[in-house]
Design a protein around this motif. Structure first.
Motif, PDB file in Angstrom:
ATOM      1  N   PRO A  81      36.304  35.874  35.924  1.00 54.26           N
ATOM      2  CA  PRO A  81      35.584  34.427  36.312  1.00 54.26           C
ATOM      3  C   PRO A  81      34.411  34.547  37.308  1.00 54.26           C
ATOM      4  CG  PRO A  81      38.031  34.598  36.545  1.00 54.26           C
ATOM      5  CD  PRO A  81      37.653  35.778  36.296  1.00 54.26           C
ATOM      6  N   LEU A  82      34.440  35.432  38.298  1.00 56.40           N
ATOM      7  CA  LEU A  82      33.449  35.848  39.176  1.00 56.40           C
ATOM      8  C   LEU A  82      32.056  36.006  38.421  1.00 56.40           C
ATOM      9  CD1 LEU A  82      32.519  35.073  42.204  1.00 56.40           C
ATOM     10  CD2 LEU A  82      33.201  37.318  42.715  1.00 56.40           C
ATOM     11  N   PHE A  83      32.327  36.768  37.650  1.00 59.61           N
ATOM     12  CA  PHE A  83      31.381  37.584  36.850  1.00 59.61           C
ATOM     13  C   PHE A  83      30.684  36.355  35.810  1.00 59.61           C
ATOM     14  CE2 PHE A  83      32.983  41.638  38.014  1.00 59.61           C
ATOM     15  CZ  PHE A  83      31.709  42.230  38.581  1.00 59.61           C
ATOM     16  N   MET A  84      31.532  35.599  35.293  1.00 64.14           N
ATOM     17  CA  MET A  84      31.039  34.825  34.396  1.00 64.14           C
ATOM     18  C   MET A  84      30.179  33.567  35.153  1.00 64.14           C
ATOM     19  SD  MET A  84      34.594  34.041  32.075  1.00 64.14           S
ATOM     20  CE  MET A  84      33.748  32.765  30.996  1.00 64.14           C
ATOM     21  N   LEU A  85      30.683  33.179  36.427  1.00 62.56           N
ATOM     22  CA  LEU A  85      29.770  32.373  37.202  1.00 62.56           C
ATOM     23  C   LEU A  85      28.583  32.927  37.536  1.00 62.56           C
ATOM     24  CD1 LEU A  85      29.629  29.681  38.743  1.00 62.56           C
ATOM     25  CD2 LEU A  85      30.615  30.727  40.838  1.00 62.56           C
ATOM     26  N   LEU A  86      28.390  34.233  37.808  1.00 56.78           N
ATOM     27  CA  LEU A  86      27.320  34.895  38.233  1.00 56.78           C
ATOM     28  C   LEU A  86      26.272  34.878  36.943  1.00 56.78           C
ATOM     29  CD1 LEU A  86      25.290  36.682  39.966  1.00 56.78           C
ATOM     30  CD2 LEU A  86      26.894  38.700  39.066  1.00 56.78           C
ATOM     31  N   GLY A  87      26.917  35.332  35.725  1.00 59.65           N
ATOM     32  CA  GLY A  87      26.110  35.314  34.433  1.00 59.65           C
ATOM     33  C   GLY A  87      25.526  33.852  34.139  1.00 59.65           C
ATOM     34  N   ALA A  88      26.388  32.743  34.352  1.00 60.73           N
ATOM     35  CA  ALA A  88      25.670  31.527  34.209  1.00 60.73           C
ATOM     36  C   ALA A  88      24.752  31.197  35.100  1.00 60.73           C
ATOM     37  CB  ALA A  88      26.952  30.576  34.385  1.00 60.73           C
ATOM     38  N   GLY A  89      24.582  31.427  36.384  1.00 60.77           N
ATOM     39  CA  GLY A  89      23.743  31.333  37.321  1.00 60.77           C
ATOM     40  C   GLY A  89      22.263  31.758  36.979  1.00 60.77           C
ATOM     41  N   VAL A  90      22.607  33.255  36.829  1.00 61.31           N
ATOM     42  CA  VAL A  90      21.212  33.899  36.465  1.00 61.31           C
ATOM     43  C   VAL A  90      20.600  33.530  35.027  1.00 61.31           C
ATOM     44  CG1 VAL A  90      20.333  36.304  35.987  1.00 61.31           C
ATOM     45  CG2 VAL A  90      21.985  36.175  37.584  1.00 61.31           C
ATOM     46  N   CYS A  91      21.347  33.059  34.238  1.00 62.99           N
ATOM     47  CA  CYS A  91      20.694  32.652  32.850  1.00 62.99           C
ATOM     48  C   CYS A  91      20.124  31.048  33.105  1.00 62.99           C
ATOM     49  CB  CYS A  91      21.888  32.512  31.822  1.00 62.99           C
ATOM     50  SG  CYS A  91      21.292  32.346  30.186  1.00 62.99           S
ATOM     51  N   VAL A  92      20.739  30.345  33.942  1.00 64.91           N
ATOM     52  CA  VAL A  92      20.265  28.974  34.040  1.00 64.91           C
ATOM     53  C   VAL A  92      18.840  29.187  34.777  1.00 64.91           C
ATOM     54  CG1 VAL A  92      20.406  26.681  35.571  1.00 64.91           C
ATOM     55  CG2 VAL A  92      22.353  27.586  34.138  1.00 64.91           C
ATOM     56  N   LEU A  93      18.836  30.211  35.893  1.00 63.61           N
ATOM     57  CA  LEU A  93      17.553  30.379  36.583  1.00 63.61           C
ATOM     58  C   LEU A  93      16.548  30.982  35.642  1.00 63.61           C
ATOM     59  CD1 LEU A  93      16.246  30.732  39.251  1.00 63.61           C
ATOM     60  CD2 LEU A  93      16.804  33.216  39.379  1.00 63.61           C
ATOM     61  N   ALA A  94      16.595  31.642  34.682  1.00 68.23           N
ATOM     62  CA  ALA A  94      15.571  32.161  33.577  1.00 68.23           C
ATOM     63  C   ALA A  94      15.335  31.124  32.820  1.00 68.23           C
ATOM     64  CB  ALA A  94      16.412  33.185  32.910  1.00 68.23           C
ATOM     65  N   GLN A  95      16.486  30.006  32.621  1.00 67.20           N
ATOM     66  CA  GLN A  95      15.992  28.932  31.672  1.00 67.20           C
ATOM     67  C   GLN A  95      15.170  28.012  32.111  1.00 67.20           C
ATOM     68  OE1 GLN A  95      16.838  25.394  32.000  1.00 67.20           O
ATOM     69  NE2 GLN A  95      16.041  24.990  29.901  1.00 67.20           N
ATOM     70  N   MET A  96      15.128  27.920  33.563  1.00 68.96           N
ATOM     71  CA  MET A  96      13.996  27.110  34.270  1.00 68.96           C
ATOM     72  C   MET A  96      12.597  27.553  34.290  1.00 68.96           C
ATOM     73  SD  MET A  96      16.262  25.734  37.599  1.00 68.96           S
ATOM     74  CE  MET A  96      17.692  24.629  37.098  1.00 68.96           C
ATOM     75  N   HIS A  97      12.527  28.635  33.963  1.00 66.59           N
ATOM     76  CA  HIS A  97      10.931  29.299  33.719  1.00 66.59           C
ATOM     77  C   HIS A  97      10.223  29.505  35.248  1.00 66.59           C
ATOM     78  CE1 HIS A  97      11.061  27.828  29.402  1.00 66.59           C
ATOM     79  NE2 HIS A  97      11.858  29.030  29.570  1.00 66.59           N
ATOM     80  N   ILE A  98      10.984  29.686  36.083  1.00 68.81           N
ATOM     81  CA  ILE A  98      10.498  30.017  37.605  1.00 68.81           C
ATOM     82  C   ILE A  98      10.798  31.093  37.807  1.00 68.81           C
ATOM     83  CG2 ILE A  98      10.784  27.584  37.988  1.00 68.81           C
ATOM     84  CD1 ILE A  98      13.295  28.120  39.705  1.00 68.81           C
ATOM     85  N   PHE A  99      11.369  32.080  37.010  1.00 65.19           N
ATOM     86  CA  PHE A  99      11.788  33.597  37.153  1.00 65.19           C
ATOM     87  C   PHE A  99      11.480  34.328  35.971  1.00 65.19           C
ATOM     88  CE2 PHE A  99      15.205  36.639  36.476  1.00 65.19           C
ATOM     89  CZ  PHE A  99      15.255  37.136  37.827  1.00 65.19           C
ATOM     90  N   GLY A 100      11.107  35.610  36.277  1.00 58.84           N
ATOM     91  CA  GLY A 100      10.877  36.588  35.617  1.00 58.84           C
ATOM     92  C   GLY A 100      11.573  37.827  35.789  1.00 58.84           C
ATOM     93  N   GLY A 101      12.227  38.460  34.702  1.00 58.03           N
ATOM     94  CA  GLY A 101      13.060  39.801  35.009  1.00 58.03           C
ATOM     95  C   GLY A 101      12.073  41.018  35.235  1.00 58.03           C
TER      96      GLY A 101
END
Length: 468
Positions: free
Chosen positions: A274-294
């Protein structure tokens, strides 16, 4: 290609600020628990820490030593010059802060504090730098062209190193032709997009083909050996030899310490799903906002508005890091903060944050659950595993040259020959001193130091800024 705005800013909306702060808090907490770290070099040291053979202070020292150069020499300069956040700026500091924290409750507070520094203080520093007589941040945007175009060649380098000059030459000619075709027929598309796709597919195809041929050869050899062994056994009238050997082999496999370690590490990570799923959700949303590049190239592509091309670039990088992240996670019991980094390209393409959160959580869940299976598959595909290492090395080689060349272009833009002298001199001095700053981060750091020096010379009336 669309150019960056003359003043790339780091101004974020309230939801974006809150997300960055919350994600930094979460990643620091995960690092404190030794469940995941971003720095691939730190991860192998985590097993000793997890098993109590190393102290928290020692683990923190390792993380800081491996990360400091990337934070201040690459992460901060890239964010300031593009206006786009990156993982070196966000996640390497939270690795350090999480491991440094003596208490579990303190780790997310320290992480959140760093997130607040990034979203509030960095923007002010950005605005201040743009108001200086010598605007070295705008000059750093000169780095975008060499980074984007030289990065296109990383599949060619990987193919050449793994499969020789002939295949490397074929890949080089193919990529050049596709770049020219794209620039002529689809001028609004990033010119290296099709070329990279063709190069990566060619590398994977060659590796899989080689593995299949080797498996066929091994199978034929095994059948021949088995046939010869059966004939010898029949001639001697012996029985039980083969079964005895098989039993010993099974027992040896069952007692394989690496297999046992991999199984224990995978089980440990699954307990915190569950903690990893929360982490994955947060990173994916950050990328979706287009204020972050990998990545380096991705940051410039997002800044230019080339979102689909950014997703494509980060998707190709995944192939270079899956084997590394999977094997180090299974060996150490600590996963990657961004997982296999698949959540980057997926996030870029998501239409809204809610869907990005759901998909990001699902992707991380699948990655963690599939770790053991991925490890076994990689063990059966040695050429594909080798391709991953060649890809990583090729990415590093192409970016080192691109960043150095781009940094010298930035030096020329802000100070002409004197700028090149200062920036190039600082880079060469770093090399002569044994690279106290890692090579990839040394040139951007030199641009910032050079920009500060040129401003000081201007205030001393010893330098006249070049008019753009």
């Amino acid at each position: 290609m669309t150019s960056l705005a003359a003043g790339a800013t780091l101004d974020f909306s309230l939801p974006q600020q809150l997300l960055v702060i919350a994600l930094c808090a979460l990643t620091a907490f995960v690092a404190h628990m030794a469940l995941a770290v971003f720095n691939d070099g730190t991860r192998p040291f985590m097993l000793d820490f997890i098993q109590g053979r190393s102290t928290r202070t020692a683990a923190t020292a390792v993380s800081f030593g491996l990360s400091a150069g990337f934070i201040f020499g690459l992460g901060a300069p890239m964010a300031l010059s593009t206006g786009v956040l990156n993982p070196w700026l966000l996640f390497l500091p939270t690795d350090i802060l999480g491991l440094l924290s003596p208490k579990k409750w303190l780790a997310p507070i320290l992480g959140a504090a760093w997130g607040a520094v990034v979203v509030f203080a960095l923007g002010g520093a950005n605005n201040l730098a743009h108001d200086l007589p010598v605007d070295f941040l705008t000059a750093m945007q000169e780095m975008s062209t060499p980074i984007l175009f030289l990065f296109t060649l990383f599949p060619v380098l990987a193919i050449t190193k793994q499969f020789g000059r002939k295949w490397g030459g074929v890949a080089g000619v193919l990529e050049l032709a596709l770049v020219v075709l794209t620039m002529k027929v689809w001028p609004d598309m990033f010119a290296g997009a099709l070329a990279m796709a063709a190069g990566v597919l060619m590398l994977i195809g060659l590796a899989v083909s080689q593995d299949l041929r080797q498996r066929k050869a091994d199978l034929a050899a095994a059948l021949t050996k088995k046939s010869d062994g059966t004939a010898e056994a029949d001639g001697a009238g012996g029985t039980g030899g083969a079964s005895g050997t098989g039993g010993a082999g099974e027992a040896e496999a069952a007692e394989d310490p690496m297999a046992s370690l991999f199984s224990a590490s995978a089980a440990r990570l699954r307990r915190y799903l569950p903690l990893f799923m929360l982490l994955g959700a947060g990173v994916c949303v950050l990328a979706q906002m287009h204020i972050f590049g990998g990545g380096e190239a991705t940051s410039f592509l997002i800044a230019k508005g080339h979102i689909s091309e950014a997703a494509q670039v980060d998707f190709y990088r995944v192939f270079g890091f899956i084997p590394l992240i999977a094997t180090t996670a299974l060996a150490s019991g600590a996963y990657g903060i961004a997982g296999f980094t698949l959540v980057y390209p997926i996030g870029y393409l998501m239409p809204n944050p809610v869907l990005a959160a759901v998909v990001g959580a699902a992707v991380f869940a699948l990655e963690v659950l599939a770790l053991s299976w991925i490890g076994k598959i990689l063990g059966r595909l040695p050429s594909v595993r080798d391709s991953s290492e060649h890809l990583r090395n090729a990415i590093s080689d192409s970016l080192q040259l691109a960043i150095l060349f781009g940094s010298l272009m930035a030096a020329n833009a802000m100070g002409g020959g004197l700028g090149i002298l200062i920036v190039g001199g600082l880079y060469l001095l770093n090399e002569a001193m044994g690279r106290p700053v890692v090579r990839m981060a040394a040139a951007p750091a030199a641009v910032i130091v050079g920009g500060v020096l040129l401003n000081i010379l201007y205030w001393l009336d010893l330098f006249t800024p070049i008019k753009g």
